[in-house]
Design a protein around this motif. Structure first.
Motif, PDB file in Angstrom:
ATOM      1  N   TYR A  34      61.669  19.580  93.043  1.00 13.21           N
ATOM      2  CA  TYR A  34      61.153  20.072  91.764  1.00 13.21           C
ATOM      3  C   TYR A  34      59.711  20.486  92.006  1.00 13.21           C
ATOM      4  O   TYR A  34      58.883  19.673  92.412  1.00 13.21           O
ATOM      5  N   VAL A  35      59.404  21.768  91.768  1.00 12.99           N
ATOM      6  CA  VAL A  35      58.085  22.305  92.097  1.00 12.99           C
ATOM      7  C   VAL A  35      57.230  22.434  90.834  1.00 12.99           C
ATOM      8  O   VAL A  35      57.626  23.086  89.868  1.00 12.99           O
ATOM      9  N   ILE A  36      56.073  21.805  90.867  1.00 11.17           N
ATOM     10  CA  ILE A  36      55.104  21.891  89.774  1.00 11.17           C
ATOM     11  C   ILE A  36      53.944  22.753  90.253  1.00 11.17           C
ATOM     12  O   ILE A  36      53.366  22.500  91.308  1.00 11.17           O
ATOM     13  N   GLY A  37      53.602  23.771  89.496  1.00  6.52           N
ATOM     14  CA  GLY A  37      52.463  24.621  89.835  1.00  6.52           C
ATOM     15  C   GLY A  37      51.299  24.333  88.919  1.00  6.52           C
ATOM     16  O   GLY A  37      51.453  24.328  87.697  1.00  6.52           O
ATOM     17  N   VAL A  38      50.139  24.055  89.494  1.00  4.77           N
ATOM     18  CA  VAL A  38      48.942  23.754  88.705  1.00  4.77           C
ATOM     19  C   VAL A  38      47.906  24.833  88.991  1.00  4.77           C
ATOM     20  O   VAL A  38      47.375  24.942  90.094  1.00  4.77           O
ATOM     21  N   CYS A  39      47.635  25.657  87.977  1.00  9.17           N
ATOM     22  CA  CYS A  39      46.724  26.782  88.107  1.00  9.17           C
ATOM     23  C   CYS A  39      45.531  26.587  87.164  1.00  9.17           C
ATOM     24  O   CYS A  39      45.533  25.691  86.320  1.00  9.17           O
ATOM     25  N   GLY A  40      44.525  27.437  87.306  1.00  6.28           N
ATOM     26  CA  GLY A  40      43.332  27.353  86.467  1.00  6.28           C
ATOM     27  C   GLY A  40      42.130  27.818  87.252  1.00  6.28           C
ATOM     28  O   GLY A  40      42.189  27.942  88.480  1.00  6.28           O
ATOM     29  N   GLY A  41      41.053  28.087  86.571  1.00  5.45           N
ATOM     30  CA  GLY A  41      39.860  28.581  87.221  1.00  5.45           C
ATOM     31  C   GLY A  41      39.248  27.597  88.205  1.00  5.45           C
ATOM     32  O   GLY A  41      39.502  26.391  88.141  1.00  5.45           O
ATOM     33  N   SER A  42      38.434  28.124  89.115  1.00  7.14           N
ATOM     34  CA  SER A  42      37.712  27.273  90.051  1.00  7.14           C
ATOM     35  C   SER A  42      36.791  26.330  89.287  1.00  7.14           C
ATOM     36  O   SER A  42      35.983  26.766  88.471  1.00  7.14           O
ATOM     37  N   GLY A  43      36.945  25.021  89.528  1.00  9.00           N
ATOM     38  CA  GLY A  43      36.130  24.041  88.829  1.00  9.00           C
ATOM     39  C   GLY A  43      36.700  23.598  87.498  1.00  9.00           C
ATOM     40  O   GLY A  43      36.044  22.865  86.756  1.00  9.00           O
ATOM     41  N   SER A  44      37.930  23.986  87.204  1.00 11.16           N
ATOM     42  CA  SER A  44      38.523  23.621  85.914  1.00 11.16           C
ATOM     43  C   SER A  44      38.997  22.173  85.871  1.00 11.16           C
ATOM     44  O   SER A  44      39.140  21.585  84.791  1.00 11.16           O
ATOM     45  N   GLY A  45      39.273  21.590  87.031  1.00 10.86           N
ATOM     46  CA  GLY A  45      39.769  20.218  87.078  1.00 10.86           C
ATOM     47  C   GLY A  45      41.148  20.101  87.704  1.00 10.86           C
ATOM     48  O   GLY A  45      41.796  19.060  87.591  1.00 10.86           O
ATOM     49  N   LYS A  46      41.603  21.160  88.385  1.00  7.96           N
ATOM     50  CA  LYS A  46      42.946  21.172  88.973  1.00  7.96           C
ATOM     51  C   LYS A  46      43.155  20.045  89.984  1.00  7.96           C
ATOM     52  O   LYS A  46      44.174  19.355  89.942  1.00  7.96           O
ATOM     53  N   THR A  47      42.210  19.906  90.895  1.00  5.88           N
ATOM     54  CA  THR A  47      42.376  18.908  91.956  1.00  5.88           C
ATOM     55  C   THR A  47      42.405  17.497  91.384  1.00  5.88           C
ATOM     56  O   THR A  47      43.218  16.665  91.802  1.00  5.88           O
ATOM     57  N   THR A  48      41.533  17.210  90.434  1.00  2.00           N
ATOM     58  CA  THR A  48      41.533  15.896  89.788  1.00  2.00           C
ATOM     59  C   THR A  48      42.868  15.643  89.102  1.00  2.00           C
ATOM     60  O   THR A  48      43.459  14.564  89.229  1.00  2.00           O
ATOM     61  N   PHE A  49      43.363  16.643  88.377  1.00  2.00           N
ATOM     62  CA  PHE A  49      44.650  16.524  87.693  1.00  2.00           C
ATOM     63  C   PHE A  49      45.767  16.242  88.699  1.00  2.00           C
ATOM     64  O   PHE A  49      46.588  15.345  88.502  1.00  2.00           O
ATOM     65  N   VAL A  62      55.989  12.538  96.312  1.00  2.00           N
ATOM     66  CA  VAL A  62      55.320  13.810  96.029  1.00  2.00           C
ATOM     67  C   VAL A  62      54.649  14.407  97.272  1.00  2.00           C
ATOM     68  O   VAL A  62      53.983  13.701  98.034  1.00  2.00           O
ATOM     69  N   LEU A  63      54.801  15.722  97.417  1.00  2.00           N
ATOM     70  CA  LEU A  63      54.067  16.486  98.423  1.00  2.00           C
ATOM     71  C   LEU A  63      53.097  17.398  97.679  1.00  2.00           C
ATOM     72  O   LEU A  63      53.507  18.183  96.831  1.00  2.00           O
ATOM     73  N   HIS A  64      51.807  17.278  97.999  1.00  2.00           N
ATOM     74  CA  HIS A  64      50.764  18.065  97.331  1.00  2.00           C
ATOM     75  C   HIS A  64      50.287  19.160  98.279  1.00  2.00           C
ATOM     76  O   HIS A  64      49.778  18.880  99.369  1.00  2.00           O
ATOM     77  N   ILE A  65      50.456  20.414  97.875  1.00  2.00           N
ATOM     78  CA  ILE A  65      50.056  21.565  98.686  1.00  2.00           C
ATOM     79  C   ILE A  65      48.977  22.350  97.947  1.00  2.00           C
ATOM     80  O   ILE A  65      49.110  22.621  96.754  1.00  2.00           O
ATOM     81  N   SER A  66      47.915  22.733  98.660  1.00  2.00           N
ATOM     82  CA  SER A  66      46.843  23.509  98.056  1.00  2.00           C
ATOM     83  C   SER A  66      46.900  24.966  98.512  1.00  2.00           C
ATOM     84  O   SER A  66      47.045  25.249  99.707  1.00  2.00           O
ATOM     85  N   GLN A  67      46.799  25.875  97.558  1.00  3.13           N
ATOM     86  CA  GLN A  67      46.731  27.300  97.878  1.00  3.13           C
ATOM     87  C   GLN A  67      45.547  27.598  98.798  1.00  3.13           C
ATOM     88  O   GLN A  67      45.595  28.528  99.612  1.00  3.13           O
ATOM     89  N   LYS A 133      59.815  16.356 100.124  1.00  8.23           N
ATOM     90  CA  LYS A 133      59.852  15.249  99.174  1.00  8.23           C
ATOM     91  C   LYS A 133      60.472  15.748  97.875  1.00  8.23           C
ATOM     92  O   LYS A 133      60.534  16.955  97.631  1.00  8.23           O
ATOM     93  N   PRO A 134      60.944  14.837  97.032  1.00  4.19           N
ATOM     94  CA  PRO A 134      61.635  15.259  95.807  1.00  4.19           C
ATOM     95  C   PRO A 134      60.800  16.117  94.871  1.00  4.19           C
ATOM     96  O   PRO A 134      61.323  16.948  94.141  1.00  4.19           O
ATOM     97  N   ILE A 135      59.474  15.915  94.896  1.00  2.00           N
ATOM     98  CA  ILE A 135      58.574  16.653  94.013  1.00  2.00           C
ATOM     99  C   ILE A 135      57.499  17.335  94.860  1.00  2.00           C
ATOM    100  O   ILE A 135      56.911  16.717  95.745  1.00  2.00           O
ATOM    101  N   VAL A 136      57.253  18.609  94.591  1.00  3.55           N
ATOM    102  CA  VAL A 136      56.189  19.346  95.273  1.00  3.55           C
ATOM    103  C   VAL A 136      55.200  19.834  94.218  1.00  3.55           C
ATOM    104  O   VAL A 136      55.594  20.480  93.247  1.00  3.55           O
ATOM    105  N   ILE A 137      53.938  19.509  94.406  1.00  4.29           N
ATOM    106  CA  ILE A 137      52.880  19.999  93.523  1.00  4.29           C
ATOM    107  C   ILE A 137      52.086  21.049  94.299  1.00  4.29           C
ATOM    108  O   ILE A 137      51.542  20.757  95.360  1.00  4.29           O
TER     109      ILE A 137
END
Length: 236
Positions: A34-49, A62-67, A133-137
């Motif tokens: 299950y792939v979750i995409g977290v988008c938003g401006g630079s400095g918006s809080g994406k990494t913290t989220f 969970v597997l966390h991948i950064s663009q 992993k079952p979940i990819v962010i």
């Protein structure tokens, strides 16, 4: 008010723990993550989220991948030439490689993620091998701008924050973590970050399944989202 919030959060955490005890869908022959995409401006809080979401769901799941790891390799250019590149335009991201990695993970293959040096504007020697992993962010400023990447995301989240907040956060991060001067950060923000945000990032808000404020606590939203995701990934 605080007691009501704490009670709601405690209740959600209990439900999440219960959901984790369910059987994984792959045990029934379904292995696609299950792939979750977290988008938003630079400095918006994406990494913290994303970090909070990973901790809540459990790192084993969970597997966390950064663009950001997929910036194109610019070692063929001089450092001075690299400094002139617009790093906020979609063309600088190697999206086909990211898409191929998501596809490989979807069929249960391990992938080799690139690593990037933000101070030198080039890829590092060496890679990071990760297992499915079952979940990819997937986290990134331009995620929803690339149609092939967007198609592979099951649930899209946009972290929203005013420009002045995003700039202050980026300034602190780039000076502290990426070897930049305050002046260079400010110049880059005015020249490319802000205009590229308006053209390529902000429209992603309309594509999101969920818009989250980057100025407030993520606790309750992450608990609610975790429960939803676990219900999608795990079955009775």
């Amino acid at each position: 008010m605080w007691q009501k919030h704490a009670y709601k959060l405690h209740s959600l955490e209990h439900k999440v723990r219960k959901a984790k005890g369910m059987t994984h869908a792959s045990d029934s022959g379904i292995s696609q993550p299950y792939v979750i995409g977290v988008c938003g401006g630079s400095g918006s809080g994406k990494t913290t989220f994303c970090r909070q979401l990973v901790n809540f769901l459990g790192k084993d799941h969970v597997l966390h991948i950064s663009q950001d790891a997929y910036y194109k390799d610019l070692t063929h250019l001089s450092f001075e030439q690299r400094q002139q590149i617009n790093f906020d335009h979609p063309d600088i991201i190697e999206f086909p490689l990211l898409v191929s990695h998501l596809d490989e993970l979807s069929i249960g293959k391990c992938v080799t993620l690139p690593m990037y040096d933000f101070a030198k504007h080039c890829r590092l020697i060496g890679n990071q091998i990760v297992t499915p992993k079952p979940i990819v962010i997937v986290e990134g400023v331009l995620l929803f701008n690339d149609s092939d990447t967007e198609k592979r995301i099951n649930h899209k989240i946009f972290i929203d924050a005013p420009e002045e907040v995003r700039f202050e956060r980026r300034l602190k991060r780039d000076v502290r973590e990426r070897g930049r001067t305050a002046e260079s950060v400010q110049n880059q923000f005015k020249a490319t970050v802000s205009p590229m945000h308006n053209i390529f990032v902000e429209p992603g808000k309309n594509k999101a399944d969920l818009v989250v404020s980057g100025e407030h606590s993520f606790e309750t939203i992450i608990a609610e989202l975790s429960l939803k995701v676990l219900r999608e990934v795990w079955v009775n």
